[in-house]
Write a protein that holds these residues in place. Structure first.
Motif, PDB file in Angstrom:
ATOM      1  N   CYS A 101       0.870  -1.266  -0.139  1.00  0.00           N
ATOM      2  CA  CYS A 101       0.073   0.000   0.131  1.00  0.00           C
ATOM      3  C   CYS A 101       0.770   1.296   0.146  1.00  0.00           C
ATOM      4  CB  CYS A 101      -1.071  -0.163   1.169  1.00  0.00           C
ATOM      5  SG  CYS A 101      -2.244  -1.124   1.074  1.00  0.00           S
ATOM      6  N   CYS A 102       1.891   1.148   0.887  1.00  0.00           N
ATOM      7  CA  CYS A 102       2.808   2.399   0.870  1.00  0.00           C
ATOM      8  C   CYS A 102       3.627   2.662  -0.484  1.00  0.00           C
ATOM      9  CB  CYS A 102       3.809   2.351   2.168  1.00  0.00           C
ATOM     10  SG  CYS A 102       3.052   2.613   3.823  1.00  0.00           S
ATOM     11  N   GLU A 103       4.025   1.376  -1.081  1.00  0.00           N
ATOM     12  CA  GLU A 103       4.735   1.637  -2.217  1.00  0.00           C
ATOM     13  C   GLU A 103       3.953   2.075  -3.351  1.00  0.00           C
ATOM     14  OE1 GLU A 103       6.687  -1.962  -2.259  1.00  0.00           O
ATOM     15  OE2 GLU A 103       8.217  -1.418  -0.927  1.00  0.00           O
ATOM     16  N   LYS A 104       2.747   1.791  -3.381  1.00  0.00           N
ATOM     17  CA  LYS A 104       1.718   2.245  -4.200  1.00  0.00           C
ATOM     18  C   LYS A 104       1.138   3.740  -4.095  1.00  0.00           C
ATOM     19  CE  LYS A 104      -1.342   1.056  -7.459  1.00  0.00           C
ATOM     20  NZ  LYS A 104      -1.200   0.778  -9.056  1.00  0.00           N
ATOM     21  N   GLY A 105       1.482   4.308  -2.992  1.00  0.00           N
ATOM     22  CA  GLY A 105       1.220   5.680  -2.752  1.00  0.00           C
ATOM     23  C   GLY A 105      -0.196   5.796  -1.761  1.00  0.00           C
ATOM     24  N   ARG A 106      -0.584   4.476  -1.082  1.00  0.00           N
ATOM     25  CA  ARG A 106      -1.800   4.375  -0.546  1.00  0.00           C
ATOM     26  C   ARG A 106      -1.632   4.485   0.945  1.00  0.00           C
ATOM     27  NH1 ARG A 106      -5.318   0.304  -4.550  1.00  0.00           N
ATOM     28  NH2 ARG A 106      -6.347  -0.045  -2.965  1.00  0.00           N
ATOM     29  N   VAL A 107      -0.743   5.365   1.407  1.00  0.00           N
ATOM     30  CA  VAL A 107      -0.038   5.211   2.673  1.00  0.00           C
ATOM     31  C   VAL A 107      -1.153   5.232   3.866  1.00  0.00           C
ATOM     32  CG1 VAL A 107       1.398   6.413   4.432  1.00  0.00           C
ATOM     33  CG2 VAL A 107       1.748   6.635   1.872  1.00  0.00           C
ATOM     34  N   TRP A 108      -2.342   5.730   3.682  1.00  0.00           N
ATOM     35  CA  TRP A 108      -3.031   6.111   4.868  1.00  0.00           C
ATOM     36  C   TRP A 108      -3.786   4.577   4.882  1.00  0.00           C
ATOM     37  CZ3 TRP A 108      -2.751   8.910   8.510  1.00  0.00           C
ATOM     38  CH2 TRP A 108      -3.788   9.137   9.460  1.00  0.00           C
ATOM     39  N   GLN A 109      -4.114   3.869   3.684  1.00  0.00           N
ATOM     40  CA  GLN A 109      -4.431   2.457   3.769  1.00  0.00           C
ATOM     41  C   GLN A 109      -3.652   1.738   4.531  1.00  0.00           C
ATOM     42  OE1 GLN A 109      -5.374   0.806  -0.028  1.00  0.00           O
ATOM     43  NE2 GLN A 109      -6.772  -0.913   0.926  1.00  0.00           N
ATOM     44  N   GLY A 110      -2.320   1.754   4.110  1.00  0.00           N
ATOM     45  CA  GLY A 110      -1.111   0.969   4.788  1.00  0.00           C
ATOM     46  C   GLY A 110      -1.293   1.150   6.109  1.00  0.00           C
ATOM     47  N   PHE A 111      -1.455   2.440   6.719  1.00  0.00           N
ATOM     48  CA  PHE A 111      -1.584   2.829   8.035  1.00  0.00           C
ATOM     49  C   PHE A 111      -2.469   2.214   8.818  1.00  0.00           C
ATOM     50  CE2 PHE A 111      -1.945   6.088  11.645  1.00  0.00           C
ATOM     51  CZ  PHE A 111      -0.811   5.489  12.380  1.00  0.00           C
ATOM     52  N   GLY A 112      -3.346   2.074   8.055  1.00  0.00           N
ATOM     53  CA  GLY A 112      -4.741   1.157   8.764  1.00  0.00           C
ATOM     54  C   GLY A 112      -4.713  -0.060   9.070  1.00  0.00           C
ATOM     55  N   PHE A 113      -3.766  -0.810   7.932  1.00  0.00           N
ATOM     56  CA  PHE A 113      -3.355  -2.328   8.300  1.00  0.00           C
ATOM     57  C   PHE A 113      -2.486  -2.498   9.232  1.00  0.00           C
ATOM     58  CE2 PHE A 113      -5.108  -2.793   3.778  1.00  0.00           C
ATOM     59  CZ  PHE A 113      -6.198  -3.889   3.994  1.00  0.00           C
ATOM     60  N   PHE A 114      -1.677  -1.578   9.210  1.00  0.00           N
ATOM     61  CA  PHE A 114      -0.494  -1.582  10.426  1.00  0.00           C
ATOM     62  C   PHE A 114      -1.335  -1.470  11.810  1.00  0.00           C
ATOM     63  CE2 PHE A 114       1.643   0.939  13.568  1.00  0.00           C
ATOM     64  CZ  PHE A 114       2.852   0.098  13.840  1.00  0.00           C
ATOM     65  N   LYS A 115      -2.243  -0.473  11.888  1.00  0.00           N
ATOM     66  CA  LYS A 115      -2.960  -0.398  13.358  1.00  0.00           C
ATOM     67  C   LYS A 115      -3.922  -1.773  13.617  1.00  0.00           C
ATOM     68  CE  LYS A 115      -4.849   3.650  12.413  1.00  0.00           C
ATOM     69  NZ  LYS A 115      -5.414   5.100  12.615  1.00  0.00           N
ATOM     70  N   GLU A 116      -4.480  -2.305  12.480  1.00  0.00           N
ATOM     71  CA  GLU A 116      -5.073  -3.252  12.802  1.00  0.00           C
ATOM     72  C   GLU A 116      -4.292  -4.521  13.318  1.00  0.00           C
ATOM     73  OE1 GLU A 116      -7.577  -6.547   9.686  1.00  0.00           O
ATOM     74  OE2 GLU A 116      -7.801  -4.325   9.421  1.00  0.00           O
ATOM     75  N   MET A 117      -3.346  -4.782  12.673  1.00  0.00           N
ATOM     76  CA  MET A 117      -2.467  -5.948  13.181  1.00  0.00           C
ATOM     77  C   MET A 117      -1.805  -5.527  14.347  1.00  0.00           C
ATOM     78  SD  MET A 117       1.445  -5.649  10.946  1.00  0.00           S
ATOM     79  CE  MET A 117       1.851  -7.026  11.667  1.00  0.00           C
ATOM     80  N   ARG A 118      -1.472  -4.285  14.762  1.00  0.00           N
ATOM     81  CA  ARG A 118      -0.783  -4.130  16.391  1.00  0.00           C
ATOM     82  C   ARG A 118      -1.817  -4.319  17.269  1.00  0.00           C
ATOM     83  NH1 ARG A 118       2.409  -5.285  17.775  1.00  0.00           N
ATOM     84  NH2 ARG A 118       3.222  -3.318  19.077  1.00  0.00           N
ATOM     85  N   GLU A 119      -3.065  -3.994  16.908  1.00  0.00           N
ATOM     86  CA  GLU A 119      -4.333  -4.220  17.869  1.00  0.00           C
ATOM     87  C   GLU A 119      -4.571  -5.714  18.091  1.00  0.00           C
ATOM     88  OE1 GLU A 119      -7.862  -2.546  15.940  1.00  0.00           O
ATOM     89  OE2 GLU A 119      -7.215  -0.566  16.291  1.00  0.00           O
ATOM     90  N   LYS A 120      -3.858  -6.687  17.018  1.00  0.00           N
ATOM     91  CA  LYS A 120      -4.103  -8.140  17.309  1.00  0.00           C
ATOM     92  C   LYS A 120      -2.717  -8.570  17.955  1.00  0.00           C
ATOM     93  CE  LYS A 120      -6.795  -9.290  13.297  1.00  0.00           C
ATOM     94  NZ  LYS A 120      -6.865 -10.099  12.024  1.00  0.00           N
ATOM     95  N   GLY A 121      -1.761  -7.575  18.254  1.00  0.00           N
ATOM     96  CA  GLY A 121      -0.635  -7.902  18.831  1.00  0.00           C
ATOM     97  C   GLY A 121       0.568  -8.706  17.833  1.00  0.00           C
ATOM     98  N   LEU A 122       0.156  -8.398  16.661  1.00  0.00           N
ATOM     99  CA  LEU A 122       1.254  -8.887  15.621  1.00  0.00           C
ATOM    100  C   LEU A 122       2.224  -7.739  15.391  1.00  0.00           C
ATOM    101  CD1 LEU A 122      -1.307 -10.342  13.209  1.00  0.00           C
ATOM    102  CD2 LEU A 122       0.287 -11.676  14.757  1.00  0.00           C
ATOM    103  N   VAL A 123       3.692  -8.267  15.217  1.00  0.00           N
ATOM    104  CA  VAL A 123       4.710  -7.270  15.227  1.00  0.00           C
ATOM    105  C   VAL A 123       5.175  -7.389  13.634  1.00  0.00           C
ATOM    106  CG1 VAL A 123       6.938  -6.556  16.216  1.00  0.00           C
ATOM    107  CG2 VAL A 123       5.140  -7.288  17.660  1.00  0.00           C
TER     108      VAL A 123
END
Length: 211
Positions: A101-123
């Protein structure tokens, strides 16, 4: 040959995992990756047609292939289908996705997936963290970039010089030179791997940009 009716040795999940793994090793350059992406698509269709149920490992390789070719919508589609096969996304699933997502320029979408994974405790991996920090910084999302970098350090993962420079220099260019220097002092205390040479290079680069 294994697919022929006369052969009593049909391809199974292990067969496809091996083939996907070999193909992904060819994804080292974007123009070459597009060529091999067709083979990934073909194998995926073939696997489904034969009734072979993929696991998380195989689905992650497919997600990675699409993400590396910046086919983000296709990567997201495979990611969303994981539950249909009884598979749970892991840190690799999310990492491939938000890097793409970030490399495509869809940074905000990528950040959303990051927050989702961290909420699940994934690093995420170090590489995935650094791509996100740099992407957010270049988008002037400094608070979010700092949050991600702090999270990275909190998980005992070390950013490289480029990641620090991208964030701190972009802050200087945005008129936040004092905040950038304060952050550098904070990161120096938290990052035991940051040597004197790296610290001095960062200080010099910030003073240069701030002129």
């Amino acid at each position: 040959m294994m697919k022929e009716d006369s052969i009593d040795c049909k391809p199974n999940l292990e067969t496809y995992a091996m083939l996907f793994n070999v193909l992904l090793k060819k994804f080292n350059k974007l123009n070459v990756s597009y060529v091999y992406l067709n083979a990934v698509r073909s194998l995926n269709k073939q696997m489904k047609a034969l009734g072979v149920v993929p696991d998380t490992y195989v689905l992650n390789m497919i997600i990675k292939a699409y993400a590396k070719c910046l086919q983000v919508d296709e990567a997201v589609r495979v990611f969303r289908e994981m539950g249909l096969y009884g598979c749970e996304p892991n840190a690799f699933s999310y990492g491939y996705l938000f890097k793409g997502c970030c490399e495509k320029g869809r940074v905000w979408q990528g950040f959303g997936f990051f927050k989702e994974m961290r909420e699940k405790g994934l690093v995420p991996s170090s590489g995935a963290y650094m791509v996100l920090v740099c992407s957010l910084a270049l988008e002037r999302k400094f608070e979010d970039a700092v949050e991600v970098l702090r999270d990275m350090l909190g998980n005992s993962l070390k950013p490289d010089l480029l990641t620090y420079r991208t964030l701190l220099e972009e802050m200087c260019r945005d008129g936040k030179g004092i905040e950038a220097l304060e952050l550098l002092e904070e990161f120096r205390k938290k990052d035991v791997a940051m040597g004197e040479r790296t610290y001095n290079e960062l200080v010099d680069s910030l003073h240069f940009v701030d002129r």
